[in-house]
Design a protein around this motif. Structure first.
Motif, short mmCIF file in Angstrom:
data_model
loop_
_atom_site.label_atom_id
_atom_site.label_comp_id
_atom_site.label_asym_id
_atom_site.label_seq_id
_atom_site.Cartn_x
_atom_site.Cartn_y
_atom_site.Cartn_z
N SER A 111 43.78 45.65 25.64
CA SER A 111 43.44 47.03 25.27
C SER A 111 43.73 48.04 26.36
O SER A 111 43.95 49.23 26.09
CB SER A 111 41.96 47.11 24.87
N ALA A 112 43.75 47.61 27.61
CA ALA A 112 44.03 48.52 28.72
C ALA A 112 44.52 47.73 29.93
O ALA A 112 44.16 46.56 30.10
CB ALA A 112 42.78 49.32 29.10
N PRO A 113 45.38 48.33 30.77
CA PRO A 113 45.79 47.64 31.99
C PRO A 113 44.64 47.57 32.99
O PRO A 113 43.67 48.33 32.90
CB PRO A 113 46.92 48.51 32.53
N VAL A 114 44.75 46.66 33.92
CA VAL A 114 43.75 46.52 34.98
C VAL A 114 44.26 47.25 36.22
O VAL A 114 45.39 47.01 36.66
CB VAL A 114 43.48 45.04 35.30
N SER A 115 43.47 48.14 36.77
CA SER A 115 43.84 48.87 37.98
C SER A 115 43.42 48.07 39.21
O SER A 115 42.30 47.53 39.27
CB SER A 115 43.19 50.25 38.01
N VAL A 116 44.29 48.01 40.18
CA VAL A 116 44.03 47.30 41.43
C VAL A 116 44.30 48.27 42.58
O VAL A 116 45.37 48.88 42.63
CB VAL A 116 44.94 46.06 41.57
N THR A 117 43.35 48.42 43.47
CA THR A 117 43.50 49.33 44.61
C THR A 117 43.56 48.54 45.91
O THR A 117 42.68 47.73 46.20
CB THR A 117 42.35 50.33 44.67
N VAL A 118 44.62 48.78 46.67
CA VAL A 118 44.80 48.16 47.99
C VAL A 118 44.53 49.24 49.03
O VAL A 118 45.12 50.33 48.97
CB VAL A 118 46.21 47.58 48.14
N ALA A 119 43.66 48.94 49.98
CA ALA A 119 43.18 49.97 50.91
C ALA A 119 44.27 50.55 51.79
O ALA A 119 44.37 51.77 51.97
CB ALA A 119 42.06 49.40 51.76
N LYS A 120 45.15 49.70 52.35
CA LYS A 120 46.16 50.18 53.29
C LYS A 120 47.30 49.17 53.36
O LYS A 120 47.21 48.06 52.82
CB LYS A 120 45.57 50.40 54.68
N ASN A 121 48.37 49.55 54.04
CA ASN A 121 49.50 48.64 54.21
C ASN A 121 49.08 47.39 54.97
O ASN A 121 48.18 47.43 55.83
CB ASN A 121 50.64 49.33 54.96
N ASP A 122 49.75 46.31 54.67
CA ASP A 122 49.47 45.04 55.34
C ASP A 122 50.04 45.10 56.76
O ASP A 122 51.26 45.10 56.96
CB ASP A 122 50.12 43.90 54.55
#
Length: 285
Positions: A111-122
């Motif tokens: 029904s909807a995509p899952v949002s994923v948040t990454v804090a900063k560059n690796d």
């Protein structure tokens, strides 16, 4: 004979491969089930010890899963049809993961995509100091043509396969016809959510400027760089017709204060042979 279904969609990634695929059974062999977007069963979770790692898990053995994932700009980064998979996002930012279940009756999207948040560059992934020299990380770094280098070199070099090697230093007034000393534009690199490059180019005969934004790939082992999605190298002088590809580059030098990139100039039709044009850049003040 049991048929095998391969779900394949072309995808281009820059810098790292996020594509994975494995053979899956033909959906005609699946149980006839009724599935709706609301009752699809899957999970998308981040590794609590490393938010760059995202775990994809299909929790319904009666379907064939299909995943695809996008960055915040809408660029597709990859796709997979594994029931259990791990993907890695080296850049900080927000991503969306889409899940589709293939059943005997057809495809059903969640029904909807899952949002994923990454804090900063690796920091480990971008630990090579050349990344900081070129881009200053997510903050970005702007380069301009070095029109008056205080250490005595600037402008252009022309190493030729015919042995006619010469250069031009902009402090030589008698050579001002080669490349006028003016604002030719600027070239900006950053790692804010991707390998981003923006080039502002000034016309040869006027002060009119055009801007092209795209992506770049940097092969540090072989000292090669390429621009993608329409971006081209910042250049000075009337050399554009002499070079067939302004997006395939050789990295001649990279330090915190100096960048030299070359393109191939082909003058075979006039008997002059092939030569590199090496452009010198310095950080914008």
């Amino acid at each position: 004979m049991k048929r095998i279904l391969y779900i394949l969609i072309a995808s281009i990634t820059v810098g790292s491969s996020l594509f994975s695929c494995e053979p899956v059974e033909d959906r005609e062999s699946l149980d006839a089930i009724t599935l709706t977007p609301e009752n699809t069963k899957f999970s998308v979770t981040q590794n609590p010890a490393n938010d760059h790692e995202v775990i994809l898990k299909n929790e319904d053995p009666n379907v064939i899963p299909y995943w695809k994932y996008f960055d915040s700009k809408g660029n597709e980064l990859g796709h997979s049809n594994k029931s259990d998979d791990k993907i890695v996002f080296p850049f900080g930012g927000t991503y969306k993961v889409y899940y589709t279940a293939y059943t005997r009756g057809g495809a059903v999207d969640a029904s909807a995509p899952v949002s994923v948040t990454v804090a900063k560059n690796d920091e480990t992934y971008f630990s090579d100091p050349k990344w900081a020299m070129l881009t200053n990380g997510a903050a970005g770094k702007t380069w301009v043509l070095d029109m008056a280098s205080p250490i005595g070199w600037g402008g252009l070099d022309f190493p030729s396969d015919k042995g006619d090697n010469w250069n031009w230093y902009p402090d030589y007034a008698s050579n001002s016809w080669v490349m006028p000393n003016k604002d030719w534009g600027e070239m900006r690199f950053d790692l804010a959510g991707g390998y981003n490059v923006t080039v502002k180019q000034t016309a040869q005969a006027t002060d009119e400027q055009t801007t092209k934004a795209g992506l770049f790939a940097f092969d540090m082992v072989n000292n090669k760089m390429s621009f993608l999605n329409g971006a081209e190298l910042l250049y000075g002088g009337n050399y554009y017709p002499d070079v067939s590809n302004w997006s395939s580059l050789k990295v001649i030098e990279l330090t915190a204060t100096s960048l030299r990139l070359s393109v191939l100039r082909d003058q075979s039709r006039t008997g002059e042979g092939k030569a590199q044009i090496i452009f010198h850049y310095k950080p914008k003040p």
